[in-house]
Design an enzyme around this catalytic site. Structure first.
Site, PDB file in Angstrom:
ATOM      1  N   GLN A  25       0.828  -1.201   0.000  1.00  0.00           N
ATOM      2  CA  GLN A  25       0.000   0.000   0.000  1.00  0.00           C
ATOM      3  C   GLN A  25       0.864   1.253   0.000  1.00  0.00           C
ATOM      4  O   GLN A  25       0.347   2.355  -0.101  1.00  0.00           O
ATOM      5  CB  GLN A  25      -0.889   0.022   1.256  1.00  0.00           C
ATOM      6  CG  GLN A  25      -1.919  -1.077   1.301  1.00  0.00           C
ATOM      7  CD  GLN A  25      -2.652  -1.125   2.624  1.00  0.00           C
ATOM      8  OE1 GLN A  25      -2.577  -2.119   3.337  1.00  0.00           O
ATOM      9  NE2 GLN A  25      -3.359  -0.065   2.992  1.00  0.00           N
ATOM     10  N   PHE A  38      -5.807  -4.116   3.371  1.00  0.00           N
ATOM     11  CA  PHE A  38      -6.544  -3.884   4.623  1.00  0.00           C
ATOM     12  C   PHE A  38      -5.672  -3.280   5.714  1.00  0.00           C
ATOM     13  O   PHE A  38      -5.935  -3.468   6.905  1.00  0.00           O
ATOM     14  CB  PHE A  38      -7.211  -5.192   5.109  1.00  0.00           C
ATOM     15  CG  PHE A  38      -8.114  -5.804   4.073  1.00  0.00           C
ATOM     16  CD1 PHE A  38      -9.274  -5.146   3.680  1.00  0.00           C
ATOM     17  CD2 PHE A  38      -7.796  -7.010   3.461  1.00  0.00           C
ATOM     18  CE1 PHE A  38     -10.111  -5.693   2.707  1.00  0.00           C
ATOM     19  CE2 PHE A  38      -8.626  -7.556   2.482  1.00  0.00           C
ATOM     20  CZ  PHE A  38      -9.786  -6.898   2.108  1.00  0.00           C
ATOM     21  N   GLU A  90       0.700  -1.702   4.655  1.00  0.00           N
ATOM     22  CA  GLU A  90       1.062  -0.285   4.696  1.00  0.00           C
ATOM     23  C   GLU A  90       2.525  -0.165   5.121  1.00  0.00           C
ATOM     24  O   GLU A  90       3.337   0.381   4.389  1.00  0.00           O
ATOM     25  CB  GLU A  90       0.131   0.442   5.667  1.00  0.00           C
ATOM     26  CG  GLU A  90       0.292   1.938   5.585  1.00  0.00           C
ATOM     27  CD  GLU A  90      -0.690   2.689   6.461  1.00  0.00           C
ATOM     28  OE1 GLU A  90      -1.795   2.180   6.725  1.00  0.00           O
ATOM     29  OE2 GLU A  90      -0.335   3.796   6.887  1.00  0.00           O
ATOM     30  N   ARG A 130      -5.658   7.830  16.605  1.00  0.00           N
ATOM     31  CA  ARG A 130      -6.974   7.750  15.984  1.00  0.00           C
ATOM     32  C   ARG A 130      -8.002   7.167  16.959  1.00  0.00           C
ATOM     33  O   ARG A 130      -9.165   7.564  16.950  1.00  0.00           O
ATOM     34  CB  ARG A 130      -6.931   6.951  14.673  1.00  0.00           C
ATOM     35  CG  ARG A 130      -8.192   7.077  13.847  1.00  0.00           C
ATOM     36  CD  ARG A 130      -8.011   6.592  12.412  1.00  0.00           C
ATOM     37  NE  ARG A 130      -7.515   7.627  11.529  1.00  0.00           N
ATOM     38  CZ  ARG A 130      -8.292   8.457  10.823  1.00  0.00           C
ATOM     39  NH1 ARG A 130      -9.601   8.379  10.876  1.00  0.00           N
ATOM     40  NH2 ARG A 130      -7.756   9.377  10.053  1.00  0.00           N
ATOM     41  N   ARG A 162      -7.888  -1.611   8.615  1.00  0.00           N
ATOM     42  CA  ARG A 162      -9.132  -0.911   8.288  1.00  0.00           C
ATOM     43  C   ARG A 162      -9.787  -0.228   9.501  1.00  0.00           C
ATOM     44  O   ARG A 162     -10.351  -0.887  10.361  1.00  0.00           O
ATOM     45  CB  ARG A 162     -10.102  -1.911   7.667  1.00  0.00           C
ATOM     46  CG  ARG A 162     -11.098  -1.292   6.711  1.00  0.00           C
ATOM     47  CD  ARG A 162     -11.826  -2.384   5.970  1.00  0.00           C
ATOM     48  NE  ARG A 162     -12.551  -1.856   4.817  1.00  0.00           N
ATOM     49  CZ  ARG A 162     -13.106  -2.630   3.893  1.00  0.00           C
ATOM     50  NH1 ARG A 162     -13.026  -3.928   3.979  1.00  0.00           N
ATOM     51  NH2 ARG A 162     -13.741  -2.095   2.874  1.00  0.00           N
ATOM     52  N   PHE A 183      -7.968   1.708  11.562  1.00  0.00           N
ATOM     53  CA  PHE A 183      -6.731   2.261  12.103  1.00  0.00           C
ATOM     54  C   PHE A 183      -6.896   2.810  13.519  1.00  0.00           C
ATOM     55  O   PHE A 183      -6.513   3.932  13.811  1.00  0.00           O
ATOM     56  CB  PHE A 183      -6.268   3.374  11.147  1.00  0.00           C
ATOM     57  CG  PHE A 183      -4.803   3.667  11.176  1.00  0.00           C
ATOM     58  CD1 PHE A 183      -3.917   2.901  10.441  1.00  0.00           C
ATOM     59  CD2 PHE A 183      -4.303   4.707  11.925  1.00  0.00           C
ATOM     60  CE1 PHE A 183      -2.546   3.180  10.460  1.00  0.00           C
ATOM     61  CE2 PHE A 183      -2.939   5.000  11.948  1.00  0.00           C
ATOM     62  CZ  PHE A 183      -2.070   4.223  11.212  1.00  0.00           C
ATOM     63  N   ALA A 193      -6.003   5.373   5.377  1.00  0.00           N
ATOM     64  CA  ALA A 193      -6.890   6.365   5.986  1.00  0.00           C
ATOM     65  C   ALA A 193      -8.059   6.698   5.061  1.00  0.00           C
ATOM     66  O   ALA A 193      -8.614   7.794   5.135  1.00  0.00           O
ATOM     67  CB  ALA A 193      -6.112   7.624   6.377  1.00  0.00           C
ATOM     68  N   GLU A 234     -12.930   2.699   5.023  1.00  0.00           N
ATOM     69  CA  GLU A 234     -12.887   2.206   6.399  1.00  0.00           C
ATOM     70  C   GLU A 234     -14.145   2.425   7.236  1.00  0.00           C
ATOM     71  O   GLU A 234     -14.545   1.524   7.982  1.00  0.00           O
ATOM     72  CB  GLU A 234     -11.705   2.864   7.137  1.00  0.00           C
ATOM     73  CG  GLU A 234     -10.357   2.546   6.564  1.00  0.00           C
ATOM     74  CD  GLU A 234      -9.282   3.417   7.178  1.00  0.00           C
ATOM     75  OE1 GLU A 234      -9.277   4.634   6.932  1.00  0.00           O
ATOM     76  OE2 GLU A 234      -8.458   2.884   7.936  1.00  0.00           O
TER      77      GLU A 234
HETATM   78  N1  MTE Z   1     -11.159  -2.969  -0.066  1.00  0.00           N
HETATM   79  C1  MTE Z   1     -10.590  -4.046  -0.615  1.00  0.00           C
HETATM   80  N2  MTE Z   1     -11.284  -4.744  -1.530  1.00  0.00           N
HETATM   81  N3  MTE Z   1      -9.343  -4.461  -0.264  1.00  0.00           N
HETATM   82  C2  MTE Z   1      -8.603  -3.787   0.671  1.00  0.00           C
HETATM   83  O1  MTE Z   1      -7.471  -4.168   0.987  1.00  0.00           O
HETATM   84  N4  MTE Z   1      -8.523  -1.889   2.255  1.00  0.00           N
HETATM   85  C3  MTE Z   1      -9.303  -0.955   3.062  1.00  0.00           C
HETATM   86  C4  MTE Z   1     -10.331  -0.225   2.214  1.00  0.00           C
HETATM   87  N5  MTE Z   1     -11.051  -1.137   1.379  1.00  0.00           N
HETATM   88  C5  MTE Z   1      -9.187  -2.638   1.293  1.00  0.00           C
HETATM   89  C6  MTE Z   1     -10.483  -2.252   0.860  1.00  0.00           C
HETATM   90  C7  MTE Z   1      -8.485   0.026   3.759  1.00  0.00           C
HETATM   91  S1  MTE Z   1      -7.732  -0.426   5.180  1.00  0.00           S
HETATM   92  C8  MTE Z   1      -8.357   1.312   3.312  1.00  0.00           C
HETATM   93  S2  MTE Z   1      -7.497   2.472   4.198  1.00  0.00           S
HETATM   94  C9  MTE Z   1      -8.968   1.748   2.054  1.00  0.00           C
HETATM   95  O2  MTE Z   1      -9.642   0.686   1.381  1.00  0.00           O
HETATM   96  C10 MTE Z   1      -7.862   2.312   1.161  1.00  0.00           C
HETATM   97  O3  MTE Z   1      -8.319   2.647  -0.086  1.00  0.00           O
HETATM   98  P1  MTE Z   1      -9.012   4.054  -0.440  1.00  0.00           P
HETATM   99  O4  MTE Z   1      -8.360   5.075   0.398  1.00  0.00           O
HETATM  100  O5  MTE Z   1      -8.740   4.194  -1.861  1.00  0.00           O
HETATM  101  O6  MTE Z   1     -10.451   3.877  -0.094  1.00  0.00           O
HETATM  102 MO1  MOS Z   2      -6.170   1.404   5.918  1.00  0.00          MO
HETATM  103  S1  MOS Z   2      -5.984   0.580   7.766  1.00  0.00           S
HETATM  104  O1  MOS Z   2      -5.783   2.988   6.531  1.00  0.00           O
HETATM  105  O2  MOS Z   2      -4.725   0.851   5.209  1.00  0.00           O
END
Ligand code: MTE
Ligand code: MOS
Length: 802
Positions: A233, A264, A268, A346, A378, A380, A550, A751
């Site tokens: 990520q 998820f 990161e 957070r 997810r 955080f 985030a 998230e």
């Molecule tokens: N959705 C899918 N399919 N796979 C993922 O790994 N990660 C989540 C969320 N949705 C995730 C997901 C997390 S932890 C975050 S922070 C956000 O997606 C990151 O993407 P965005 O900022 O583009 O929404």
């Molecule tokens: Mo999402 S826990 O901020 O990668």
């Protein structure tokens, strides 16, 4: 009449498609720009076809270069020990082994920590958890490397180990100084309050369980260069870590990630170990090296969602309005800091969830334990902060004999003009509150009150099966707390045939950021979505990116890509205005055309002419979220650009003899603002909800007395399956526009909906409470496994008996 004297240089599929479109023809005859929107439209994920056909390339699918070697890690078998000696003779002699590397083989710094540098790539003299990497075997095959890694003989001198956050607190063993946030006068308000409650809660951690495990494939390049394909990520962070480990500069290292099979949060910071280790081996042997974690190794080595233990004291009035709240949370940081500081921050900033808390005293302690170093997941820390106040409110309601929804409502932040009740504990004004309207809509849509009565009626006649229902809200702050991270860059290329290639700093992990960014660019240039392609995230294209985290991926990179596309459009507009001798203000980009009064020129045609006229057809774009500031020392400021809101109602049925339960129905209403892509957003809400439900119910991490994680595979660690989704699952997006100037006034979705799964947990608690006529508060910790549920039922029965 249509003025279009030039023919395109080459016919492209773009043109054929256009000619087949009858609607387009009629626009052309009229030469009036049609209404145009490539955003706000539901469309499948840009890789959906590739995902389902198996064609999508993940890191392990990249064709291997000749001479590629495979690596495996040798892991510590002790939770806390001095390493007196490592005998690697047998490992080196094992079949197919080419090299065995330890800390002394690292040419640069032995560190992969994201903020505080307390994360060795290979443990050097001291191991701090079972699973910590000690060395790496490089062999001809993945299997040979793994088998050889088991043959090491390590002489340990064991040291005392701390295995739980509570023990860490007891021992005052922390990875970071405590965080402390106060507002008002807790002590005074608590003493004045008509009612008081004191309690404890434990909420377990969670394995990210991305379907694609951690993986890096490092390829040495000329003149000390290193190219790493990495499932991450955070490509820029990987670039820094690899450069430091190799003793190189950032410009020597390229990190590339086309997509992840899920991150998820787990990729990161914690993809760094794998990227660094693969690169160290590749540099040393001057051969391509792939390091792919097996599921067990992945779960043994990497950090998870932090589990939290809370002690709280709350004062409240007869309505259930909270007058004073104090909480001390201790979280399991694991052996190093990793992202525990920002996660704890957070949590502190989300203890309020959707509620105005006038007098608070919040402490977060990052307990140092001899376990995996916990990390992003997810939400955080947001979910862990908010669940505590929800537990407290649920308890208050039962104590007062009120419907928990009514108690929630009296505690909500005031409407936006309610000056008295709209400032968070960290000093940010809640200026976009829609929780009142959103909750009212869901309350009506879900028939909440009628169903509460139906649940009661059912329970009155059902001695073994008990139903429960719960309604929970969410308010979630969007932006990185650390202001500097809220920036992004993008590149947009328009090629001479009119096709568009976008590159941005975000990473695709299934959440659809590439689809949304492509929609933004298509919208800006007035071209069909099919003419825009997004390429792999690559540190040599966009520099100094932030993690896709985030929930800000689409917010930040969408704005940056829009900025780039806008610059190209402006250049094309100036060119067209000059060519056609029209007022630039009359020019519109839509439907694969550029329109002016009486003119409709195909986009590709104008692009060709612009090229010939030597107009720059590509651009960079940049965005920095405005108005953010955060003071880490005082824990106050304006850390968030806006808030996302939502609410959910869950209804469960519980077998009070076995502790088994089923989610019968879930109604979810989520505020994605002016959604960029409602289909993708609904998918995100559904996924987050079910993932959160797994966290709070079936997903149990269990370490044995020696600190060994015993739940390190799907055989013992239960994530929700499709059969756990409710048959009746009603997910809707709330009609809203972001009050802040976000990308097309949309809101983040990645998230926040995870917190809506609280409703499942509290529905289970409600069902348990019915065993005691809903008068006694079940002491329910998370995850609410069947054992935990049975214990809570037992506690209720005992309490009733007294
Ligand atoms: N959705 C899918 N399919 N796979 C993922 O790994 N990660 C989540 C969320 N949705 C995730 C997901 C997390 S932890 C975050 S922070 C956000 O997606 C990151 O993407 P965005 O900022 O583009 O929404
Ligand atoms: Mo999402 S826990 O901020 O990668």
């Amino acid at each position: 009449m249509r003025r279009c004297p030039w023919k395109p240089l080459m016919p492209s599929p773009v043109h054929e498609e256009r000619h087949m479109n009858k609607q387009t023809e009629s626009f052309l005859n009229k030469t009036i720009a049609p209404d145009w929107a490539a955003v706000g439209v539901s469309r499948p994920h840009e890789s959906a076809m590739l995902h389902v056909s198996g064609e999508a390339t993940y890191t392990d699918d990249i064709p291997e270069l000749q001479g590629t070697l495979h690596a495996a890690l040798g892991l510590s078998q002790k939770a806390h020990a001095k390493v007196k000696a490592i005998d690697l003779a047998e490992v080196k002699q094992a079949r197919g082994v080419v090299a065995v590397l330890t800390a002394s083989d690292i040419p640069g710094t032995n560190d992969c920590g994201p903020i505080i540098h307390d994360d060795p790539i290979f443990a050097d003299g001291l191991v701090q958890y079972v699973g910590q990497p000690l060395f790496m075997v490089v062999a001809d095959t993945h299997d040979n490397a793994r088998r050889a890694a088991r043959l090491a003989k390590v002489d340990y001198e064991e040291l005392p180990a701390i295995l739980t956050p509570q023990e860490a607190k007891q021992a005052q063993s922390f990875v970071l100084p405590p965080l402390h946030l106060t507002r008002g006068d807790f002590k005074h308000a608590f003493e004045q309050a008509p009612h008081r409650v004191k309690g404890e809660l434990y909420v377990g951690g969670q394995e990210q369980f991305y379907l694609e495990g951690q993986i890096s494939y490092a390829i040495p390049k000329e003149d000390r260069g290193m190219h790493v394909y990495c499932s991450t990520q955070h490509p820029s962070e990987m670039q820094h870590v690899v450069a430091h480990a190799l003793g190189l500069h950032s410009h020597h290292v390229v990190i590339e990630c086309r997509r992840m099979g899920g991150g998820f949060g787990g990729k990161e910071s914690q993809s760094a170990l794998w990227a660094a280790a693969a690169a160290i081996a590749a540099a040393k042997l001057n051969r391509p090296v792939k390091l792919r974690a097996d599921r067990d190794d992945d779960m043994l080595v990497t950090g998870k969602r932090h589990d939290f233990h809370y002690e709280y004291e709350v004062g409240y009035d007869d309505e259930g309005r909270i007058k004073a709240a104090k909480v001390e949370m201790v979280l399991r940081a694991g052996y190093s800091a990793d992202l525990s500081g920002p996660v704890a921050t957070r949590a502190v900033c989300h203890f309020d969830n959707a509620y105005y808390l006038s007098d608070v005293d919040i402490v977060a302690l990052c307990g140092k334990t001899n376990t995996q170093s916990n990390t992003a997941f997810r939400g955080f820390g947001g979910p862990q902060g908010a669940i505590a106040i929800e537990y407290i409110i649920d308890s208050i309601a039962r104590h007062l004999g009120k419907d928990p929804l009514d108690v929630r409502k009296v505690n909500f932040y005031g409407r936006n003009d309610d000056e008295g009740r709209n400032v968070t504990q960290y000093g940010q004004k809640v200026a976009d509150n829609v929780i009142h309207e959103l909750v009212a809509e869901l309350e009506a849509d879900s028939d909440y009150r009628e169903r509460c009565n139906a649940v009661q009626a059912f329970n009155a006649n059902s001695p073994v099966l008990k139903k429960g229902i719960a309604f929970t809200p969410v308010k979630f702050g969007i932006a990185f707390n650390l202001s500097q991270l809220n920036q992004a860059g993008a590149l947009v290329h328009v090629y001479v045939d009119g096709s568009v290639l976008v590159n941005h700093g975000g990473t695709e992990m299934g959440q659809g950021v590439n689809t949304k960014v492509a929609q933004v660019v298509a919208h800006e240039l007035g071209v069909d979505f099919s003419h825009v392609r997004v390429s792999a995230t690559d540190t040599s294209k966009v520099a100094n990116t932030s993690a896709t985290a985030a929930s800000t991926g689409a917010d930040l990179n969408g704005k940056a890509a829009q900025d780039a596309a806008r610059q190209i459009r402006e250049r094309l507009t100036a060119f067209a205005a000059q060519t056609w001798q029209v007022d630039p203000a009359t020019i519109r980009f839509a439907n694969d055309h550029i329109y002016a009064d009486g003119i409709a020129e195909p986009f590709a045609d104008l692009v060709q002419k612009a090229y010939i006229a030597r107009i720059q057809l590509w651009s960079d774009g940049y965005y920095a979220t405005p108005g953010l500031h955060w003071n880490m020392a005082t824990m106050s400021g304006n850390p968030f650009f806006y808030f996302a809101y939502g609410a959910a109602v869950s209804e469960v049925v519980l077998d009070t003899l076995t502790g088994e339960w089923k989610l019968l129905r879930a109604d979810v209403l989520y505020d994605a603002g002016n959604s960029l892509n409602p289909a993708i957003d609904i998918g995100q809400v559904e996924g987050a909800f079910i993932q959160g439900m797994g966290w709070l119910t079936t997903e149990e991490l269990w370490w044995n007395k020696d600190g060994r994680l015993m739940t390190h595979a799907p055989s013992t660690y239960k994530i929700p399956a499709i059969s756990d989704c409710p048959r009746d699952f009603r997910v809707k997006l709330f009609a809203n526009r972001n009050a802040s100037d976000s990308i097309h006034r949309s809101k983040a979705v990645g998230e926040p909906p995870l917190l809506l799964s609280f409703s499942v947990f509290f529905a289970i608690r409600d069902a348990i409470a019915s065993v005691g006529n809903n008068k006694v508060n079940p002491p329910l910790n998370a995850p609410a496994t069947s054992e935990e549920i049975l214990d809570a039922i037992e506690a209720i029965r005992m309490a009733k008996a007294v």
